[in-house]
Structure formats: structure tokens, C-alpha cells
Design an enzyme around this catalytic site. Structure first.
Site, PDB file in Angstrom:
ATOM      1  N   SER A   6     -31.568 -16.949  55.365  1.00 53.37           N
ATOM      2  CA  SER A   6     -32.106 -15.694  55.889  1.00 53.37           C
ATOM      3  C   SER A   6     -32.912 -16.013  57.145  1.00 53.37           C
ATOM      4  CB  SER A   6     -33.016 -15.033  54.855  1.00 53.37           C
ATOM      5  OG  SER A   6     -34.201 -15.803  54.706  1.00 53.37           O
ATOM      6  N   ASP A  55     -27.586 -15.016  56.698  1.00 49.65           N
ATOM      7  CA  ASP A  55     -27.791 -13.766  55.961  1.00 49.65           C
ATOM      8  C   ASP A  55     -28.354 -12.685  56.904  1.00 49.65           C
ATOM      9  OD1 ASP A  55     -27.831 -12.197  53.693  1.00 49.65           O
ATOM     10  OD2 ASP A  55     -29.541 -13.189  52.748  1.00 49.65           O
ATOM     11  N   HIS A  56     -28.674 -11.532  56.339  1.00 54.80           N
ATOM     12  CA  HIS A  56     -29.200 -10.367  57.089  1.00 54.80           C
ATOM     13  C   HIS A  56     -29.795 -10.683  58.458  1.00 54.80           C
ATOM     14  CE1 HIS A  56     -29.005  -7.411  53.842  1.00 54.80           C
ATOM     15  NE2 HIS A  56     -29.199  -8.448  53.055  1.00 54.80           N
ATOM     16  N   ASP A 105     -26.585  -7.097  60.197  1.00 56.18           N
ATOM     17  CA  ASP A 105     -26.950  -5.998  59.317  1.00 56.18           C
ATOM     18  C   ASP A 105     -27.427  -4.800  60.139  1.00 56.18           C
ATOM     19  OD1 ASP A 105     -27.944  -4.208  57.530  1.00 56.18           O
ATOM     20  OD2 ASP A 105     -29.435  -5.549  56.642  1.00 56.18           O
ATOM     21  N   GLU A 139     -22.751  -4.674  57.212  1.00 54.74           N
ATOM     22  CA  GLU A 139     -23.168  -3.857  56.069  1.00 54.74           C
ATOM     23  C   GLU A 139     -23.124  -2.391  56.433  1.00 54.74           C
ATOM     24  OE1 GLU A 139     -26.385  -5.301  53.684  1.00 54.74           O
ATOM     25  OE2 GLU A 139     -27.156  -3.295  53.276  1.00 54.74           O
ATOM     26  N   GLU A 164     -36.303  -7.700  50.499  1.00 55.32           N
ATOM     27  CA  GLU A 164     -35.769  -8.954  51.035  1.00 55.32           C
ATOM     28  C   GLU A 164     -36.135  -8.964  52.494  1.00 55.32           C
ATOM     29  OE1 GLU A 164     -31.684 -11.168  50.241  1.00 55.32           O
ATOM     30  OE2 GLU A 164     -31.469  -9.692  51.795  1.00 55.32           O
ATOM     31  N   HIS A 220     -32.166  -5.349  46.181  1.00 56.35           N
ATOM     32  CA  HIS A 220     -32.613  -6.729  46.382  1.00 56.35           C
ATOM     33  C   HIS A 220     -33.827  -7.005  45.503  1.00 56.35           C
ATOM     34  CE1 HIS A 220     -30.591  -6.559  50.467  1.00 56.35           C
ATOM     35  NE2 HIS A 220     -30.078  -7.620  49.900  1.00 56.35           N
ATOM     36  N   HIS A 276     -24.502  -7.701  47.553  1.00 56.28           N
ATOM     37  CA  HIS A 276     -25.910  -8.068  47.773  1.00 56.28           C
ATOM     38  C   HIS A 276     -26.739  -7.511  46.626  1.00 56.28           C
ATOM     39  CE1 HIS A 276     -26.126  -9.103  52.234  1.00 56.28           C
ATOM     40  NE2 HIS A 276     -24.849  -8.883  52.014  1.00 56.28           N
ATOM     41  N   GLY A 282     -27.696  -8.583  43.533  1.00 55.53           N
ATOM     42  CA  GLY A 282     -27.051  -8.553  42.215  1.00 55.53           C
ATOM     43  C   GLY A 282     -27.936  -8.988  41.060  1.00 55.53           C
ATOM     44  N   SER A 283     -29.176  -9.470  41.357  1.00 58.07           N
ATOM     45  CA  SER A 283     -30.048  -9.932  40.262  1.00 58.07           C
ATOM     46  C   SER A 283     -30.291  -8.785  39.289  1.00 58.07           C
ATOM     47  CB  SER A 283     -31.417 -10.374  40.784  1.00 58.07           C
ATOM     48  OG  SER A 283     -31.257 -11.346  41.754  1.00 58.07           O
ATOM     49  N   ASN A 310     -24.197 -12.673  46.995  1.00 60.32           N
ATOM     50  CA  ASN A 310     -25.410 -13.377  47.414  1.00 60.32           C
ATOM     51  C   ASN A 310     -26.315 -13.644  46.216  1.00 60.32           C
ATOM     52  OD1 ASN A 310     -24.334 -12.987  49.906  1.00 60.32           O
ATOM     53  ND2 ASN A 310     -25.960 -11.668  50.688  1.00 60.32           N
ATOM     54  N   VAL A 311     -26.853 -14.845  46.179  1.00 61.70           N
ATOM     55  CA  VAL A 311     -27.743 -15.236  45.087  1.00 61.70           C
ATOM     56  C   VAL A 311     -28.997 -15.849  45.701  1.00 61.70           C
ATOM     57  CG1 VAL A 311     -27.999 -16.624  42.996  1.00 61.70           C
ATOM     58  CG2 VAL A 311     -25.731 -15.748  43.627  1.00 61.70           C
ATOM     59  N   ASP A 312     -30.133 -15.257  45.408  1.00 60.99           N
ATOM     60  CA  ASP A 312     -31.386 -15.785  45.952  1.00 60.99           C
ATOM     61  C   ASP A 312     -32.474 -15.755  44.881  1.00 60.99           C
ATOM     62  OD1 ASP A 312     -33.365 -16.726  47.607  1.00 60.99           O
ATOM     63  OD2 ASP A 312     -33.497 -14.944  48.858  1.00 60.99           O
ATOM     64  N   THR A 313     -32.806 -14.558  44.426  1.00 63.95           N
ATOM     65  CA  THR A 313     -33.905 -14.393  43.477  1.00 63.95           C
ATOM     66  C   THR A 313     -33.750 -15.295  42.240  1.00 63.95           C
ATOM     67  OG1 THR A 313     -34.038 -12.121  44.243  1.00 63.95           O
ATOM     68  CG2 THR A 313     -35.171 -12.642  42.184  1.00 63.95           C
TER      69      THR A 313
HETATM   70 ZN   LIG Z   1     -28.762  -8.777  51.150  1.00 64.78          ZN
END
Ligand SMILES: [Zn+2]
Length: 344
Positions: free
Chosen positions: A53, A95-96, A131, A161, A169, A214, A251, A253-254, A273-276
Site C-alpha cells: 500500500s 495496492d490502492h 483507485d 476499482e 484502509e 476493509h 478487497h 474480505g476479512s 487482497n489479504v492484509d488484516t
Molecule cells: Zn482494498
């Protein structure tokens, strides 16, 4: 294996769509987190994507420098070297990037790729996200079309997007948006295809929104409507042809239910996308280390602590291992285990 080249990346995405799995794209902010992703992917025998990011990349450049393009280049260079030691392919993505930071993030990164290509070197990145979801769709696409042309000339894939993902985020639009904006309409998707498909032969990814948010939410608190994606894909195929079927990105998805994630994949999601979730896995191991070794990491009452326990390697290695396990879970959630294209 080195970082995937353009042909391999395209093949990866095509294969995911054909076989109905998706690539997790993990946000990283340091060498340790990048290494955790490589470890988790290779233990899953799955290819995947590493992304940064704007905030993560600025962090990676150091708190005195805070140059996001520099930080992204530094991590990407590390991944190019380290990935050679793994039996999987990895792609590098950013990312974004909203319109107001294009000139300080994606554009200098494309320039870096152009410079390298002119010198006969491979691309540094495989794809970038623009974005423009905070803008009216027309303005969003007015920026995206020439950007896609420039990306295509350089064997780069562009992610855009349409619609707004809720939640938190850096760099991402968020809370307070009108509820309807959380869903991309079939009309939006037709318009995206109409405009972007004018760039002949170019590849792009679309982050369409279907109620995703997010950040982290308790399971069940995120109300996804994957059918939005199906409706959009059906409309686009009807308006144009099967070739217009989108490569979609998920985006936020948590906290989504596994069935909903897999339903979204069935409708053409090839990147999630996987972050959290990986942030938490990383920190959870550090919390465990600190709480169990409190007297060793803190010099309590004039004691000396335990160097073995406050050496950052001790807890960062645990964090790397814990994050790698979460990476493996993400791969398996997305039906990706054992799907690598790499042949030793
Ligand atoms: Zn995102």
C-alpha cells in the site's frame, strides 16, 4: 523461481479463472513480512501476489525518508532476489493509489519499469492499482484508459476499482459512504468494459464491490452479496461477448464467510487482497512472546533482562512463522493449495 514475468502472470490469472481458484495478494511492509509470504506460499505449493500500500511502502522506506515509491522499489528488489530460492512464482503489485498520489507512487514506479526495460532488464512490478473509486465513474475511467495504455506498453497489468469498499484502509475510501455505493451496478461494469476494452490486447483487473469492507469485522458482520458479481458478469457478456468477462479482485474480505468467498471466486474473482488477517497473525506471535517473557524483555527492578529474548530476531522469527501459517490458510480458503505453475 524469480518473480513471474508478464507471460507467466497472465497464465496464472487465466488458470485461476479456468479452475475457479484465486490468488491471495498479501500486503507487506518489510522484509520480514515479505519473507513470511514467500514461506507460506512455497509451503502451500501455490503461486501468489505480494503488494504494498502507499502507507506500507512509505513505512518501508524509513521514517525519516517516507518515500512510498522508494519503499516499494526496495521491497520489490528484495523479493526479486529472495524469490529465486523458492519453488513457486510470485507477482509484485501495488495496492490502492488514488488520483492525487499517482504522481508520487504509481507513475514513478512505471518510470522505474520503463528505465529497466530500456536497459534490457526485467520489470520490477507486474501490476499496479489505480483507485479512482472516489471519483465519478467517467473521471475514474478518463484517468484509467491512458494509464492502461501506458501499462500495456510495458507488460504491466492495471487494476482499477469501481464502486466503493467500506471500512478502513490507508488510501482507500471508507466509512460514511452511501450504502448503495457499496455495490457496483451492472451498468458500471458495462461502462468499465466499454471504455477499457478499447485498449487493444491490454490486461486489467477490476475490483468491483459487493458489500465488502476493509478492516476486521466479526464473522457474520459483513453482508456480502456475491450475486452482484454474477449479475455484472452476465450483463457484460451479454452486452459484448465472452471475452469481456472480468478478472475480478476481492478487497476487504476479512470476516467474510468461506462460502461467500468461494461463491465470489465462482463468479470470476482471481485475486483476493489479504492484509488484516496476516497483520493479526504477525502481531499475535509477538504478543505471545512479550507476555510470556515479560521479565526477559523488560529490565525489571534493575535486572539485566535476557538478550536472547529481546533480540528482535527471536520474536520476529516467531511472527514470520505465524504469518506464514496464515498465508497458507488464505491459500487454502481460495482453493489454491498445490496449484503452482512452477516446474522444478
Ligand atoms: Zn482494498
Amino acid at each position: 523461481m524469480p518473480v513471474a514475468d508478464y507471460k507467466t502472470y497472465c497464465k496464472m490469472l487465466d488458470r485461476a479463472q479456468e479452475r475457479k481458484f484465486a490468488y491471495p495478494s498479501f500486503n507487506v511492509t518489510s522484509l520480514v513480512t515479505a519473507n513470511a509470504v514467500l514461506k507460506g506460499l512455497s509451503e502451500s505449493k501455490s503461486d501468489g501476489i505480494i503488494q504494498m500500500s502507499t502507507g506500507g511502502a512509505a513505512f518501508a522506506s524509513g521514517s525519516s525518508v517516507k518515500d512510498k515509491a522508494l519503499g516499494a522499489i526496495s521491497i520489490a528488489e528484495h523479493v526479486h532476489r529472495a524469490a529465486e530460492r523458492y519453488n513457486i512464482y510470485v507477482a509484485l503489485h501495488t495496492d490502492h493509489c488514488q488520483a492525487d498520489v499517482l504522481d508520487s507512487y504509481v507513475i514513478p514506479l512505471i518510470e522505474e519499469t520503463e528505465k529497466r526495460r530500456a536497459a534490457g532488464m526485467p520489470n520490477l512490478f507486474n501490476s499496479h492499482m489505480f483507485d479512482g473509486s472516489a471519483l465519478p465513474l467517467k473521471e475514474n475511467l478518463d484517468i484509467a484508459v491512458p494509464l492502461l495504455e501506458r501499462c500495456h506498453k510495458n507488460d504491466l497489468i492495471l487494476e482499477i476499482e469501481a464502486g466503493v469498499v467500506g471500512g478502513e484502509e490507508e488510501g482507500a475510501a471508507g466509512a460514511g459512504e452511501a450504502h448503495e455505493k457499496l455495490y457496483t451496478t451492472p451498468e458500471d461494469m458495462i461502462e468499465v468494459a466499454r471504455r477499457l476494452n478499447t485498449v487493444n490486447g491490454a490486461r486489467y483487473l477490476l475490483a468491483a464491490t459487493f458489500g465488502n469492507v476493509h478492516g476486521v469485522y466479526k464473522p457474520g458482520n459483513v453482508k456480502l452479496k456475491p450475486s452482484i458479481l454474477k449479475d455484472g458478469q452476465d450483463a457484460v457478456v451479454k452486452a459484448f461477448d465472452r471475452e469481456a468477462f472480468f478478472y475480478l479482485v476481492f478487497h476487504g474480505g476479512s470476516g467474510s464467510a468461506l462460502e461467500e468467498i468461494r461463491e465470489a471466486i465462482d463468479y470470476g474473482v482471481v485475486k483476493m487482497n489479504v492484509d488484516t488477517d496476516t497483520q493479526y497473525a504477525f502481531t499475535r506471535a509477538i504478543a505471545d512472546h512479550m507476555l510470556k517473557n515479560y521479565d526477559a524483555v523488560i529490565k525489571v527492578d534493575g535486572e539485566v533482562g535476557n538478550k536472547k529474548k529481546y533480540d528482535p530476531r527471536s520474536y520476529l522469527a516467531a511472527a514470520e512463522a505465524s504469518m506464514a501459517e496464515r498465508v497458507k490458510l488464505a491459500v487454502s480458503d481460495l482453493r489454491g493449495t498445490g496449484t503452482t505453475l512452477f516446474e522444478a
